[in-house]
Design a protein around this motif. Structure first.
Motif, PDB file in Angstrom:
ATOM      1  N   ARG A  85       0.831  -1.206   0.000  1.00  0.00           N
ATOM      2  CA  ARG A  85       0.000   0.000   0.000  1.00  0.00           C
ATOM      3  C   ARG A  85       0.871   1.265   0.000  1.00  0.00           C
ATOM      4  NH1 ARG A  85      -5.303  -1.175   1.125  1.00  0.00           N
ATOM      5  NH2 ARG A  85      -5.752   0.756   2.209  1.00  0.00           N
ATOM      6  N   ARG A  86       1.958   1.226   0.757  1.00  0.00           N
ATOM      7  CA  ARG A  86       2.866   2.372   0.806  1.00  0.00           C
ATOM      8  C   ARG A  86       3.516   2.610  -0.568  1.00  0.00           C
ATOM      9  NH1 ARG A  86       5.482   1.178   5.285  1.00  0.00           N
ATOM     10  NH2 ARG A  86       7.225   0.112   4.285  1.00  0.00           N
ATOM     11  N   LEU A  87       3.929   1.528  -1.232  1.00  0.00           N
ATOM     12  CA  LEU A  87       4.539   1.670  -2.559  1.00  0.00           C
ATOM     13  C   LEU A  87       3.523   2.175  -3.590  1.00  0.00           C
ATOM     14  CD1 LEU A  87       6.786  -1.505  -2.530  1.00  0.00           C
ATOM     15  CD2 LEU A  87       7.578   0.870  -2.675  1.00  0.00           C
ATOM     16  N   LEU A  88       2.294   1.722  -3.482  1.00  0.00           N
ATOM     17  CA  LEU A  88       1.250   2.231  -4.378  1.00  0.00           C
ATOM     18  C   LEU A  88       1.089   3.739  -4.194  1.00  0.00           C
ATOM     19  CD1 LEU A  88      -1.472  -0.558  -4.028  1.00  0.00           C
ATOM     20  CD2 LEU A  88      -0.024  -0.106  -6.034  1.00  0.00           C
ATOM     21  N   GLU A  89       1.007   4.172  -2.948  1.00  0.00           N
ATOM     22  CA  GLU A  89       0.872   5.600  -2.665  1.00  0.00           C
ATOM     23  C   GLU A  89       2.056   6.387  -3.214  1.00  0.00           C
ATOM     24  OE1 GLU A  89       0.399   6.010   1.549  1.00  0.00           O
ATOM     25  OE2 GLU A  89      -1.733   5.458   1.490  1.00  0.00           O
ATOM     26  N   GLU A  90       3.275   5.867  -2.999  1.00  0.00           N
ATOM     27  CA  GLU A  90       4.484   6.558  -3.470  1.00  0.00           C
ATOM     28  C   GLU A  90       4.479   6.751  -4.976  1.00  0.00           C
ATOM     29  OE1 GLU A  90       8.057   4.578  -2.201  1.00  0.00           O
ATOM     30  OE2 GLU A  90       7.490   4.723  -0.088  1.00  0.00           O
ATOM     31  N   HIS A  91       3.827   5.861  -5.692  1.00  0.00           N
ATOM     32  CA  HIS A  91       3.816   5.926  -7.150  1.00  0.00           C
ATOM     33  C   HIS A  91       2.493   6.453  -7.704  1.00  0.00           C
ATOM     34  CE1 HIS A  91       7.755   4.172  -7.780  1.00  0.00           C
ATOM     35  NE2 HIS A  91       7.492   3.461  -6.714  1.00  0.00           N
ATOM     36  N   GLY A  92       1.671   7.022  -6.826  1.00  0.00           N
ATOM     37  CA  GLY A  92       0.439   7.663  -7.269  1.00  0.00           C
ATOM     38  C   GLY A  92      -0.620   6.715  -7.795  1.00  0.00           C
ATOM     39  N   LEU A  93      -0.588   5.475  -7.315  1.00  0.00           N
ATOM     40  CA  LEU A  93      -1.579   4.483  -7.737  1.00  0.00           C
ATOM     41  C   LEU A  93      -2.618   4.301  -6.636  1.00  0.00           C
ATOM     42  CD1 LEU A  93       0.893   1.907  -9.280  1.00  0.00           C
ATOM     43  CD2 LEU A  93      -0.702   3.372 -10.523  1.00  0.00           C
ATOM     44  N   PRO A  94      -3.845   3.932  -7.006  1.00  0.00           N
ATOM     45  CA  PRO A  94      -4.883   3.752  -5.990  1.00  0.00           C
ATOM     46  C   PRO A  94      -4.534   2.610  -5.034  1.00  0.00           C
ATOM     47  CG  PRO A  94      -5.680   3.104  -8.166  1.00  0.00           C
ATOM     48  CD  PRO A  94      -4.321   3.663  -8.357  1.00  0.00           C
ATOM     49  N   VAL A  95      -4.814   2.830  -3.774  1.00  0.00           N
ATOM     50  CA  VAL A  95      -4.500   1.839  -2.750  1.00  0.00           C
ATOM     51  C   VAL A  95      -5.584   0.765  -2.673  1.00  0.00           C
ATOM     52  CG1 VAL A  95      -4.103   1.543  -0.266  1.00  0.00           C
ATOM     53  CG2 VAL A  95      -3.150   3.514  -1.448  1.00  0.00           C
ATOM     54  N   ASP A  96      -6.808   1.114  -2.995  1.00  0.00           N
ATOM     55  CA  ASP A  96      -7.919   0.168  -2.937  1.00  0.00           C
ATOM     56  C   ASP A  96      -8.483  -0.084  -4.328  1.00  0.00           C
ATOM     57  OD1 ASP A  96      -7.998  -0.142  -0.084  1.00  0.00           O
ATOM     58  OD2 ASP A  96      -8.828   1.893   0.019  1.00  0.00           O
ATOM     59  N   GLY A  97      -8.862  -1.332  -4.565  1.00  0.00           N
ATOM     60  CA  GLY A  97      -9.539  -1.676  -5.805  1.00  0.00           C
ATOM     61  C   GLY A  97      -8.647  -1.772  -7.032  1.00  0.00           C
ATOM     62  N   LEU A  98      -7.348  -1.806  -6.856  1.00  0.00           N
ATOM     63  CA  LEU A  98      -6.460  -1.928  -8.003  1.00  0.00           C
ATOM     64  C   LEU A  98      -6.573  -3.340  -8.558  1.00  0.00           C
ATOM     65  CD1 LEU A  98      -4.417  -0.207  -9.562  1.00  0.00           C
ATOM     66  CD2 LEU A  98      -2.636  -1.193  -8.157  1.00  0.00           C
ATOM     67  N   ASN A  99      -6.785  -3.450  -9.840  1.00  0.00           N
ATOM     68  CA  ASN A  99      -7.078  -4.726 -10.488  1.00  0.00           C
ATOM     69  C   ASN A  99      -5.951  -5.101 -11.455  1.00  0.00           C
ATOM     70  OD1 ASN A  99      -8.665  -6.949 -10.948  1.00  0.00           O
ATOM     71  ND2 ASN A  99      -9.921  -5.946 -12.497  1.00  0.00           N
ATOM     72  N   THR A 100      -4.703  -4.970 -11.005  1.00  0.00           N
ATOM     73  CA  THR A 100      -3.568  -5.224 -11.878  1.00  0.00           C
ATOM     74  C   THR A 100      -2.327  -5.600 -11.081  1.00  0.00           C
ATOM     75  OG1 THR A 100      -2.197  -4.311 -13.657  1.00  0.00           O
ATOM     76  CG2 THR A 100      -2.838  -2.800 -11.925  1.00  0.00           C
ATOM     77  N   ILE A 101      -1.403  -6.211 -11.760  1.00  0.00           N
ATOM     78  CA  ILE A 101      -0.077  -6.433 -11.207  1.00  0.00           C
ATOM     79  C   ILE A 101       0.691  -5.127 -11.381  1.00  0.00           C
ATOM     80  CG2 ILE A 101       0.940  -7.258 -13.368  1.00  0.00           C
ATOM     81  CD1 ILE A 101       2.450  -9.341 -11.682  1.00  0.00           C
ATOM     82  N   VAL A 102       1.597  -4.856 -10.463  1.00  0.00           N
ATOM     83  CA  VAL A 102       2.408  -3.645 -10.540  1.00  0.00           C
ATOM     84  C   VAL A 102       3.869  -4.064 -10.479  1.00  0.00           C
ATOM     85  CG1 VAL A 102       2.991  -1.447  -9.429  1.00  0.00           C
ATOM     86  CG2 VAL A 102       0.627  -2.273  -9.372  1.00  0.00           C
TER      87      VAL A 102
END
Length: 137
Positions: A47-64
């Motif tokens: 979740r922290r890495l998602l936030e750092e990269h400006g991606l949604p923390v909830d409901g993400l439907n993909t590999i990152v």
């Protein structure tokens, strides 16, 4: 966050998705150099890495894939991962020449149906003892 090699990349995956957990096992077997580290999207570090990269923390439907400080998602992430695997998998990277909107149509179809086709776990996957060091906490 744990430190790791400079050429290491981080893969964020849906830890509750059986298909995604299977993909992680697939990558582990084909990455003997240990270039990839893993974290579930549901974990604190994910979740922290998602936030750092400006991606949604909830409901993400993909590999990152986080590689050299940049986040890649959907088919681009999958192709960049394949490019670094052992065997013939790097040949798949040629598909990067297909415009991403077209590539992502197929990706989205699988992403939408993955729980129905492969099921959903109640808890995030637990790595084996030998793979534990490859997972970020």
């Amino acid at each position: 966050m744990q430190t790791h090699r400079d050429d290491a990349a981080i893969i964020l995956f849906d830890g509750l998705c059986n298909f995604c957990s299977g993909a992680v096992q697939f990558i582990l077997r084909r990455d003997p150099r240990g270039r990839f580290r893993f974290a579930s999207l549901q974990s604190d570090i994910g979740r922290r890495l998602l936030e750092e990269h400006g991606l949604p923390v909830d409901g993400l439907n993909t590999i990152v894939l986080i590689e050299t400080g940049r986040a890649y998602t959907r088919s681009t992430a999958a192709l960049r991962i394949a490019r670094r695997l052992r065997g013939a998998w790097p040949l798949c990277y040629a598909a990067i020449l297909i415009p991403s909107p077209l590539r992502n149509l197929g990706y989205a179809y699988v992403a939408r149906n993955r729980y129905r086709w492969f099921g959903q776990a109640e808890h995030c996957m637990v790595p084996t003892t030998s793979d534990r060091a490859r997972f970020l906490e």
